[in-house]
Design an enzyme around this catalytic site. Structure first.
Site, PDB file in Angstrom:
ATOM      1  N   ASP A 105       0.851  -1.194   0.000  1.00 55.65           N
ATOM      2  CA  ASP A 105       0.000   0.000   0.000  1.00 55.65           C
ATOM      3  C   ASP A 105       0.890   1.248   0.000  1.00 55.65           C
ATOM      4  O   ASP A 105       2.051   1.188   0.407  1.00 55.65           O
ATOM      5  CB  ASP A 105      -0.884   0.026   1.248  1.00 55.65           C
ATOM      6  CG  ASP A 105      -1.799  -1.180   1.313  1.00 55.65           C
ATOM      7  OD1 ASP A 105      -2.133  -1.714   0.241  1.00 55.65           O
ATOM      8  OD2 ASP A 105      -2.169  -1.570   2.430  1.00 55.65           O
TER       9      ASP A 105
HETATM   10  N1  URA Z   1      -0.947  -6.057   3.864  1.00 57.81           N
HETATM   11  C1  URA Z   1      -1.496  -4.837   3.892  1.00 57.81           C
HETATM   12  O1  URA Z   1      -2.549  -4.628   4.493  1.00 57.81           O
HETATM   13  N2  URA Z   1      -0.881  -3.852   3.236  1.00 57.81           N
HETATM   14  C2  URA Z   1       0.286  -4.023   2.583  1.00 57.81           C
HETATM   15  O2  URA Z   1       0.811  -3.076   2.001  1.00 57.81           O
HETATM   16  C3  URA Z   1       0.847  -5.299   2.564  1.00 57.81           C
HETATM   17  C4  URA Z   1       0.221  -6.300   3.212  1.00 57.81           C
END
Ligand code: URA
Length: 226
Positions: A105
């Protein structure tokens, strides 16, 4: 791997196939130091193409470990006012060939693997391959031993998916190290939400045996697949 010279150059986004032909005719392209006489000449891995003075090693697949800071998106284009991770691959001649093997993310940071190899990506994200992804997770509320046990067995995500057993190490009242083997959208955040808690900081420290050791933020290095 055997490929046409103009196709390879076009695949790198350096030039269109037609212009590659023009560059060859204009004596601007060399292969292993020899003038390329035709644009459809076959080239193989590890040869060196010299295009307009730039040396490029021919690679079938490339693997790059990237230290992503927060606020870069793992999509090919900028999104929501955030720059694409591609900005971090500046001056990497292979960048147009690369995609992210397992996105992070925009507010999650650290380890990102980029590759041109679709099979490698599949192996990273497929639960069957059981490739470990290790995260450092800071939580809004203290986590109980009972919740840790739940993560270690399974939790139910908001779409009804039951997670595979995870490894959890408590680091402090509100911090854990979480290792998962599968790959679902926003998986870590959703696992934590299923416990009526919230992730306030997330970073990925490891995928398989790969860590960011020796890399500063914004830096990258080529790695071998094995
Ligand atoms: N899980 C998440 O919630 N976000 C990420 O960026 C990676 C794994």
């Amino acid at each position: 791997m055997i490929v046409r010279l103009d196709k390879y150059l076009a695949g790198l986004g350096l030039v269109s196939r037609r212009d590659a032909g023009r560059a060859v005719k204009a004596w601007h392209v060399f292969v292993d130091g020899e003038l390329a006489k035709k644009s459809d000449v076959k080239i193989t891995e590890w040869q060196i193409i010299s295009y307009l003075g730039q040396d490029i090693q021919v690679r079938e697949h490339v693997y790059v470990l990237l230290h992503k800071p927060q606020w870069y998106v793992c999509s090919e284009l900028d999104e929501g006012g955030h720059l694409s991770y591609k900005v971090l691959l500046e001056e990497c001649v292979y960048a147009p060939m690369l995609h992210v093997a397992g996105r992070l993310d925009q507010d999650t940071e650290w380890l990102v693997l980029c590759t041109s190899d679709g099979q490698f990506t599949h192996d990273i994200i497929s639960p069957k391959k059981k490739q470990e992804k290790e995260y450092y997770v800071s939580l809004r509320d203290p986590i109980s031993d009972e919740d840790i046990k739940k993560l270690e067995l399974w939790v139910e995500l908001d779409d009804g998916y039951l997670t595979m057993p995870a490894q959890v190490q408590r680091l402090s009242e509100k911090d854990i190290q979480l290792t998962i083997h599968e790959w679902k959208y926003h998986q870590v955040k959703r696992m934590v939400e299923s416990l009526d808690n919230e992730v306030v900081y997330l970073r990925r420290d490891r995928i398989g045996d790969w860590t960011l050791e020796g890399l500063e933020k914004w830096e990258r290095r080529y790695i071998d697949k094995e």
